[in-house]
Design an enzyme around this catalytic site. Sequence first.
Site, PDB file in Angstrom:
ATOM      1  N   ARG A 164       0.731  -1.114  -0.062  1.00  0.00           N
ATOM      2  CA  ARG A 164      -0.016  -0.088  -0.004  1.00  0.00           C
ATOM      3  C   ARG A 164       0.902   1.317  -0.139  1.00  0.00           C
ATOM      4  NH1 ARG A 164      -4.421  -0.230   4.769  1.00  0.00           N
ATOM      5  NH2 ARG A 164      -5.252   1.432   3.534  1.00  0.00           N
ATOM      6  N   ASP A 165       2.114   1.154  -0.150  1.00  0.00           N
ATOM      7  CA  ASP A 165       3.127   2.070  -0.397  1.00  0.00           C
ATOM      8  C   ASP A 165       4.264   1.909  -1.038  1.00  0.00           C
ATOM      9  OD1 ASP A 165       3.534   4.984   0.169  1.00  0.00           O
ATOM     10  OD2 ASP A 165       4.186   4.837   2.147  1.00  0.00           O
ATOM     11  N   CYS A 166       4.079   1.222  -2.243  1.00  0.00           N
ATOM     12  CA  CYS A 166       4.971   0.131  -2.827  1.00  0.00           C
ATOM     13  C   CYS A 166       5.983   1.221  -3.869  1.00  0.00           C
ATOM     14  CB  CYS A 166       4.531  -0.964  -3.538  1.00  0.00           C
ATOM     15  SG  CYS A 166       5.673  -2.071  -3.813  1.00  0.00           S
ATOM     16  N   HIS A 170      11.101   3.062  -0.860  1.00  0.00           N
ATOM     17  CA  HIS A 170      10.865   1.762   0.158  1.00  0.00           C
ATOM     18  C   HIS A 170      11.601   0.587  -0.039  1.00  0.00           C
ATOM     19  CE1 HIS A 170       7.177   4.398   1.479  1.00  0.00           C
ATOM     20  NE2 HIS A 170       8.155   4.935   2.256  1.00  0.00           N
TER      21      HIS A 170
END
Length: 204
Positions: A164-166, A170
């Site tokens: 959900r924050d790929c 990250h």
Amino acid sequence: MAQFIDLAPEFARAWQGRDPFEAVAAIEGEVFRHVKSRRTFRFELEGRGYFAKVHHGVGWREIFKNWLRFKKPVLGARNEYEALALLHRVGVDTMTSHACGCRGTNPAKLESFLVTAELKNMTSLEDLCRDWPEHPPAPRFRIGLTRRLATMVRTMHAAGLNHRDCYLCHFLLDNATRDEALPHLYVIDLHRAACPHWYTPSAV
């Protein structure tokens, strides 16, 4: 009051006889992020570096806002703790939890924290790839990096985990493995990750 505590031996020793929530809140480290409901900072214990995320209640407004957008709200550190456990189980390299605690029964006022070991000598893929249009890397390195990234994301999704924050920022490259055929990567910042409904950390 519902409570969950999981401490690695070094934190069990350091916080013996103390309330872990008060102990982590009292740590003064290098702050990397500080918003209304969460503080992220680096500190050292017994000569080793760690990162801590201390969560306070997100409030009912934030919870309702997420549900109205058909998104499951993130209430605290337990979410990331479970995501890390699942990734370790399926063989995706990521951060390692050394201390986690959650307490409270009111979803809007949960207290929680997560402490992970510091990852050293790393470069985010966002920083790594920033000047590639002007200075492209060697084909061998680019192909190996792409294969490693694709394998990690495929494994993560096959396990039912949605980051959900790929974003590239990250994923961290272990600089010591730059010359290997498949450079080593770590996925981080799983604060918003969604685990499959059937998964529980006790399965690890």
